[in-house]
Design a protein around this motif. Sequence first.
Motif, PDB file in Angstrom:
ATOM      1  N   THR A 113       0.799  -1.218   0.000  1.00 45.13           N
ATOM      2  CA  THR A 113       0.000   0.000   0.000  1.00 45.13           C
ATOM      3  C   THR A 113       0.833   1.270   0.000  1.00 45.13           C
ATOM      4  O   THR A 113       0.303   2.358  -0.181  1.00 45.13           O
ATOM      5  CB  THR A 113      -0.917   0.021   1.238  1.00 45.13           C
ATOM      6  N   LEU A 114       2.141   1.184   0.216  1.00 47.18           N
ATOM      7  CA  LEU A 114       2.942   2.390   0.382  1.00 47.18           C
ATOM      8  C   LEU A 114       4.040   2.560  -0.649  1.00 47.18           C
ATOM      9  O   LEU A 114       4.593   3.641  -0.785  1.00 47.18           O
ATOM     10  CB  LEU A 114       3.591   2.402   1.778  1.00 47.18           C
ATOM     11  N   TYR A 115       4.400   1.509  -1.389  1.00 44.74           N
ATOM     12  CA  TYR A 115       5.619   1.557  -2.160  1.00 44.74           C
ATOM     13  C   TYR A 115       5.350   1.481  -3.667  1.00 44.74           C
ATOM     14  O   TYR A 115       4.585   0.632  -4.129  1.00 44.74           O
ATOM     15  CB  TYR A 115       6.554   0.405  -1.748  1.00 44.74           C
ATOM     16  N   TRP A 116       5.972   2.373  -4.401  1.00 43.65           N
ATOM     17  CA  TRP A 116       5.953   2.344  -5.859  1.00 43.65           C
ATOM     18  C   TRP A 116       7.309   1.832  -6.331  1.00 43.65           C
ATOM     19  O   TRP A 116       8.355   2.342  -5.921  1.00 43.65           O
ATOM     20  CB  TRP A 116       5.689   3.737  -6.433  1.00 43.65           C
ATOM     21  N   TRP A 117       7.284   0.830  -7.199  1.00 41.65           N
ATOM     22  CA  TRP A 117       8.523   0.197  -7.639  1.00 41.65           C
ATOM     23  C   TRP A 117       8.698   0.343  -9.152  1.00 41.65           C
ATOM     24  O   TRP A 117       7.755   0.096  -9.913  1.00 41.65           O
ATOM     25  CB  TRP A 117       8.503  -1.305  -7.318  1.00 41.65           C
ATOM     26  N   ALA A 118       9.906   0.708  -9.558  1.00 42.73           N
ATOM     27  CA  ALA A 118      10.244   0.664 -10.980  1.00 42.73           C
ATOM     28  C   ALA A 118      10.117  -0.778 -11.450  1.00 42.73           C
ATOM     29  O   ALA A 118      10.642  -1.700 -10.819  1.00 42.73           O
ATOM     30  CB  ALA A 118      11.666   1.173 -11.197  1.00 42.73           C
ATOM     31  N   SER A 119       9.416  -0.967 -12.577  1.00 45.29           N
ATOM     32  CA  SER A 119       9.104  -2.314 -13.047  1.00 45.29           C
ATOM     33  C   SER A 119       9.232  -2.388 -14.557  1.00 45.29           C
ATOM     34  O   SER A 119       9.280  -1.369 -15.244  1.00 45.29           O
ATOM     35  CB  SER A 119       7.667  -2.698 -12.649  1.00 45.29           C
TER      36      SER A 119
END
Length: 411
Positions: A113-119
């Motif tokens: 719910t808190l983390y945005w990851w480069a994907s």
Amino acid sequence: MERVSHLLMLFGAAVCLFAGSAAFGDQPSFTGLGDLPGGLYYSTAYRVSGDGSTAVGRSSSGSSYPDYEAFRWTEGTGINGLGYLEPTISHWSSAYGVSRDGSVVVGESTSGTLYWWASYWMENGTGATPLPIDGPYPGEVWSRAEDCSGNGLANGTVIVGGQSRPGSTDPSWKAYRWVWNDSGQNWNMYQLPPLGESSSMLARAVSADGSVVVGGPTGGDLGQQAFSWTQGDNRTVGLGDLPGGDFYSRALDVSADGSVIVGNAISTLGDEACRWSKNEQGDWVIQGLGDLEGGIFMSYANGVSGDGSIIVGGGRTGPTESDQEAFIWDEVYGMRNLRDVLVNEYHLDLTGWVLLGANGISADGLTIVGGGYNPNGDIEGFIAHIPEPGTLSLLVLGGVGILARRRGVRR
């Protein structure tokens, strides 16, 4: 008599070329990209592959905000969702860049719910794969991938973007690049040298061979500027600003060979689309591109063709933020309303469409993607194809001399 014969020979050759072009069906076209099933009707395209075959962006696929999902669109398969890192926990992903051949898509996805990851996503449909982060985990980490070089996963493939740790003593964004290691079958992560201690840097675009990276501040941080990094000397340089107004600039795209950079800066008139190129001394020189007619002065350049000759973006055409439209720019005609070009010069039917902005352009300058209001009033991504002018048309319009000049857009 000899001159007339020469013209007739060229005319005959033009007829053959024109007929060949028609045989391949290279006709102008405008297509709405549609929407993923579920949720509100919404999509927008951020980039198109270098060969013009693949558009990527995000679409709404859930019932609550912000249930966005990254997508890949091709003419043969239409729009397809790319999924999330952890679909059982959160539904948010977005695609911002794509490799030249369309096989690798890059962006970001939530993890928890808190983390945005480069994907990144591969065309084999295996779902989102996270890129490495710099430093320890756990901990709140935001990272995103903006652009990708090369064709597929091979040595020399480079993804660029950035990372931030909001809860740390230094929450500012740092620019990074991820380089694929063929032998190790993994990504090596490198931070770009910062411009200064207080700089907020996000890498936005990379040249075709991965050797030039450009970007700028993550938001409207006054006092900060666009940057360019080159692999040869591992050096980050500031690109400066337009004269007048507050000091601010950001770079959003770079040509295939790294010789032309586009973005926006603040000038005396306001926020203005701009273009950087090098002078004879090898220094970057900035050029303001102007604005569309109507409304307050505001424009931004999002994409540039492979040779740097054609630029696309958006500009304000009315008093409010929603009063903006896509533009196309070249040195011959300057900045023009993209919708007007498609309707008046290519006779395409865009009834009911308002093109809010053009976000990307293919390497050959013939395919443009973006987003706008469709005839139903919903925001929808679009892809427009403008065929290269046939030689016969060029002869009729401008004489034999114009044959020597290639343009992605014609009058």
